[in-house]
Design an enzyme around this catalytic site. Structure first.
Site, PDB file in Angstrom:
ATOM      1  N   TYR A   1     -15.328  -5.023   7.705  1.00 30.75           N
ATOM      2  CA  TYR A   1     -14.147  -4.469   7.620  1.00 30.75           C
ATOM      3  C   TYR A   1     -13.088  -4.574   8.997  1.00 30.75           C
ATOM      4  O   TYR A   1     -12.240  -4.705   8.897  1.00 30.75           O
ATOM      5  CB  TYR A   1     -14.256  -2.945   7.457  1.00 30.75           C
TER       6      TYR A   1
ATOM      7  N   GLY B   1       1.311   4.476   4.051  1.00 29.02           N
ATOM      8  CA  GLY B   1       2.041   3.675   3.050  1.00 29.02           C
ATOM      9  C   GLY B   1       3.148   4.907   2.937  1.00 29.02           C
ATOM     10  O   GLY B   1       4.211   3.770   2.489  1.00 29.02           O
TER      11      GLY B   1
ATOM     12  N   GLY C   1       0.784  -1.423   0.047  1.00 27.67           N
ATOM     13  CA  GLY C   1      -0.046   0.308   0.237  1.00 27.67           C
ATOM     14  C   GLY C   1       0.737   0.893  -0.152  1.00 27.67           C
ATOM     15  O   GLY C   1       0.350   2.249   0.043  1.00 27.67           O
TER      16      GLY C   1
HETATM   17  N1  LIG Z   1      -6.578   6.008   7.842  1.00 27.91           N
HETATM   18  C1  LIG Z   1      -7.022   5.921   8.811  1.00 27.91           C
HETATM   19  O1  LIG Z   1      -8.469   6.747   9.698  1.00 27.91           O
HETATM   20  C2  LIG Z   1      -7.382   4.720   9.059  1.00 27.91           C
HETATM   21  C3  LIG Z   1      -7.944   3.438  10.615  1.00 27.91           C
HETATM   22  C4  LIG Z   1      -7.297   2.402  10.740  1.00 27.91           C
HETATM   23  C5  LIG Z   1      -6.761   1.276  10.056  1.00 27.91           C
HETATM   24  N2  LIG Z   1      -6.434   2.277   8.956  1.00 27.91           N
HETATM   25  C6  LIG Z   1      -5.204   1.519   8.100  1.00 27.91           C
HETATM   26  O2  LIG Z   1      -4.158   1.634   7.737  1.00 27.91           O
HETATM   27  C7  LIG Z   1      -3.698   0.828   6.392  1.00 27.91           C
HETATM   28  C8  LIG Z   1      -3.381   2.285   5.180  1.00 27.91           C
HETATM   29  O3  LIG Z   1      -4.769   3.401   5.349  1.00 27.91           O
HETATM   30  P1  LIG Z   1      -4.296   4.306   4.641  1.00 27.91           P
HETATM   31  O4  LIG Z   1      -5.389   4.960   5.529  1.00 27.91           O
HETATM   32  O5  LIG Z   1      -3.061   4.852   4.502  1.00 27.91           O
HETATM   33  O6  LIG Z   1      -5.649   4.290   2.902  1.00 27.91           O
HETATM   34  P2  LIG Z   1      -4.726   4.814   1.687  1.00 27.91           P
HETATM   35  O7  LIG Z   1      -4.316   5.663   1.961  1.00 27.91           O
HETATM   36  O8  LIG Z   1      -6.321   4.580   0.801  1.00 27.91           O
HETATM   37  O9  LIG Z   1      -4.072   3.315   1.780  1.00 27.91           O
HETATM   38  C9  LIG Z   1      -4.412   2.024   1.102  1.00 27.91           C
HETATM   39  C10 LIG Z   1      -3.097   1.706   0.530  1.00 27.91           C
HETATM   40  O10 LIG Z   1      -3.349   0.439  -0.034  1.00 27.91           O
HETATM   41  C11 LIG Z   1      -3.351   0.064  -0.975  1.00 27.91           C
HETATM   42  N3  LIG Z   1      -4.411  -1.551  -1.657  1.00 27.91           N
HETATM   43  C12 LIG Z   1      -5.897  -1.641  -1.703  1.00 27.91           C
HETATM   44  N4  LIG Z   1      -6.324  -2.793  -2.425  1.00 27.91           N
HETATM   45  C13 LIG Z   1      -5.359  -3.324  -3.222  1.00 27.91           C
HETATM   46  C14 LIG Z   1      -4.989  -4.046  -3.659  1.00 27.91           C
HETATM   47  N5  LIG Z   1      -5.966  -4.999  -3.940  1.00 27.91           N
HETATM   48  N6  LIG Z   1      -4.088  -4.812  -3.500  1.00 27.91           N
HETATM   49  C15 LIG Z   1      -2.645  -3.929  -3.600  1.00 27.91           C
HETATM   50  N7  LIG Z   1      -2.880  -2.689  -3.181  1.00 27.91           N
HETATM   51  C16 LIG Z   1      -3.817  -2.043  -2.078  1.00 27.91           C
HETATM   52  C17 LIG Z   1      -4.219   1.026  -1.724  1.00 27.91           C
HETATM   53  O11 LIG Z   1      -3.289   1.066  -2.950  1.00 27.91           O
HETATM   54  P3  LIG Z   1      -5.124   1.983  -4.201  1.00 27.91           P
HETATM   55  O12 LIG Z   1      -4.899   3.316  -4.251  1.00 27.91           O
HETATM   56  O13 LIG Z   1      -4.358   1.060  -5.717  1.00 27.91           O
HETATM   57  O14 LIG Z   1      -5.521   1.124  -3.977  1.00 27.91           O
HETATM   58  C18 LIG Z   1      -3.160   2.023  -1.036  1.00 27.91           C
HETATM   59  O15 LIG Z   1      -1.711   2.010  -1.565  1.00 27.91           O
HETATM   60  C19 LIG Z   1      -4.610  -0.048   5.855  1.00 27.91           C
HETATM   61  O16 LIG Z   1      -4.438  -1.140   6.709  1.00 27.91           O
HETATM   62  C20 LIG Z   1      -6.151   0.692   7.277  1.00 27.91           C
HETATM   63  O17 LIG Z   1      -7.226  -0.270   7.049  1.00 27.91           O
HETATM   64  C21 LIG Z   1      -6.177   3.557   8.024  1.00 27.91           C
END
Ligand SMILES: NC(=O)c1ccc[n+]([C@@H]2O[C@H](COP(=O)([O-])OP(=O)(O)OC[C@H]3O[C@@H](n4cnc5c(N)ncnc54)[C@H](OP(=O)(O)O)[C@@H]3O)[C@@H](O)[C@H]2O)c1
Length: 316
Positions: free
Chosen positions: A183, A34, A28
């Site tokens: 989720y 990420g 990610g």
């Molecule tokens: N942001 C929050 O408030 C929050 C809170 C709790 C936990 N988290 C966790 O933190 C982590 C990172 O989230 P984030 O907030 O940084 O979200 P984000 O900006 O949406 O980043 C998620 C990343 O995962 C990739 N991804 C999604 N589906 C995929 C697939 N099938 N194969 C490969 N890559 C894939 C996305 O790529 P694409 O752009 O191509 O889809 C993106 O690079 C997640 O696990 C999330 O559950 C976040």
């Protein structure tokens, strides 16, 4: 134990830490937490293998880091976690470029999407957030052992509080789909996986942790509808307002999990705000729920996951 807290940033956590000679794999990597994690690990001298599914977005992310750090050691790898064939070929390509891995950050995730299925038919959130990462970790385990001491960080969420893992219907074939429940179950799976992975690999020098990063405005919200946003806003006007972190604060717990000496003798723990989380009490918005750290459920999920990916990873 930790001198950091929920307001700490990645730069504060990494200060004084050198990762020269270390190799980090981050899924990610193309956006949000990420990308920030890759930026700061590279700044500390690590070789960073940035993994994501969208080639253009991944290349743009690498360019963004290189603009700030021309000497950053970055490699990119395409992988779709929602297709186990893609995970297998990505893992093989990663092993060719890195025979020793010290950090695997299983960060990619999808949240609250409509009912969709992966290439192998798993419910999309469970398939992406847990099953794909389970296979990736198993396939990269020889390099993790080779690079030990090493750590695996699985991005979970306070969303694990939405419920325990559902072993009778993990892929929503018999029950009505609920995007938040799905989720939550996938994020509970991330905690259970960390517990069992740590148990199985610690003797080989590999420790595992689950991380709740806090609430951060990222692309993760892409599937949210107007009603979801309203529900969030309503909550924010209640007595307990929502507190959002910046990406630098959000990724800080991941970076702390990956690098702090404080955790050298720990493993299998759920971390938040740069601390080991406490056991949650009823109605607690922080802390880890007991069902997410239940050793029997962790073992059961491991066996189910091996079955789903068609690959056995005994380790011990
Ligand atoms: N942001 C929050 O408030 C929050 C809170 C709790 C936990 N988290 C966790 O933190 C982590 C990172 O989230 P984030 O907030 O940084 O979200 P984000 O900006 O949406 O980043 C998620 C990343 O995962 C990739 N991804 C999604 N589906 C995929 C697939 N099938 N194969 C490969 N890559 C894939 C996305 O790529 P694409 O752009 O191509 O889809 C993106 O690079 C997640 O696990 C999330 O559950 C976040």
């Amino acid at each position: 134990m930790s001198r950091f807290d929920g307001a700490s940033t990645t730069d504060q956590v990494i200060e004084g830490v050198s990762l020269k000679g270390k190799c980090a794999v981050v899924t990610g990597a193309s956006s949000g937490l990420g990308l920030e994690t890759c930026r700061v690990l590279a700044a500390a001298g690590a070789k960073v293998l940035m993994v994501a599914r969208n080639k253009e977005a991944l290349e743009a992310a690498a360019v963004e880091i290189r603009q700030q750090q021309p000497d950053a050691q970055l490699l990119t790898q395409i992988m779709d976690l929602a297709d186990l064939d893609s995970v297998r070929s990505a893992a093989a390509a990663i092993l060719k470029r890195a025979d020793k891995i010290q950090l695997l950050i299983n960060n990619a995730g999808v949240m609250a999407c409509p009912l969709m299925r992966t290439a192998q038919g798993f419910e999309m959130q469970f398939g992406t957030n847990h099953v794909g990462h389970f296979l990736l970790t198993g396939l990269l385990s020889p390099a993790l052992i080779n690079g030990s001491p090493s750590r695996v960080i699985n991005l979970s969420s306070a969303g694990h509080k939405f419920g325990p893992f559902n072993f009778s219907d993990p892929n929503y074939h018999q029950r009505e789909y609920d995007k938040w429940q799905a989720y939550g179950e996938s994020k509970t799976a991330n905690v259970l996986f960390s517990l069992e992975l740590d148990l199985r690999m610690r003797e080989r020098g590999v420790r595992a942790f689950a991380v709740h990063p806090g609430m951060i405005m990222t692309n993760l919200a892409r599937h949210l509808e107007a009603a979801d946003i309203t529900a969030l806003t309503d909550r924010s006007s209640s007595s307990e307002p929502l507190v959002f972190k910046t990406p630098e604060q959000g990724a800080a717990t991941t970076v702390w999990a990956a690098t702090t000496f404080d955790l050298a003798l720990e493993g299998g723990k759920y971390l938040e705000d740069c601390h080991i989380a406490h056991a949650a009490e009823s109605g607690d918005s922080n802390g880890v729920e007991s069902y997410a750290v239940d050793p029997a459920e962790a073992k059961q999920l491991w066996l189910l996951s091996e079955n789903l990916v068609g690959h056995s990873f005994p380790f011990n």
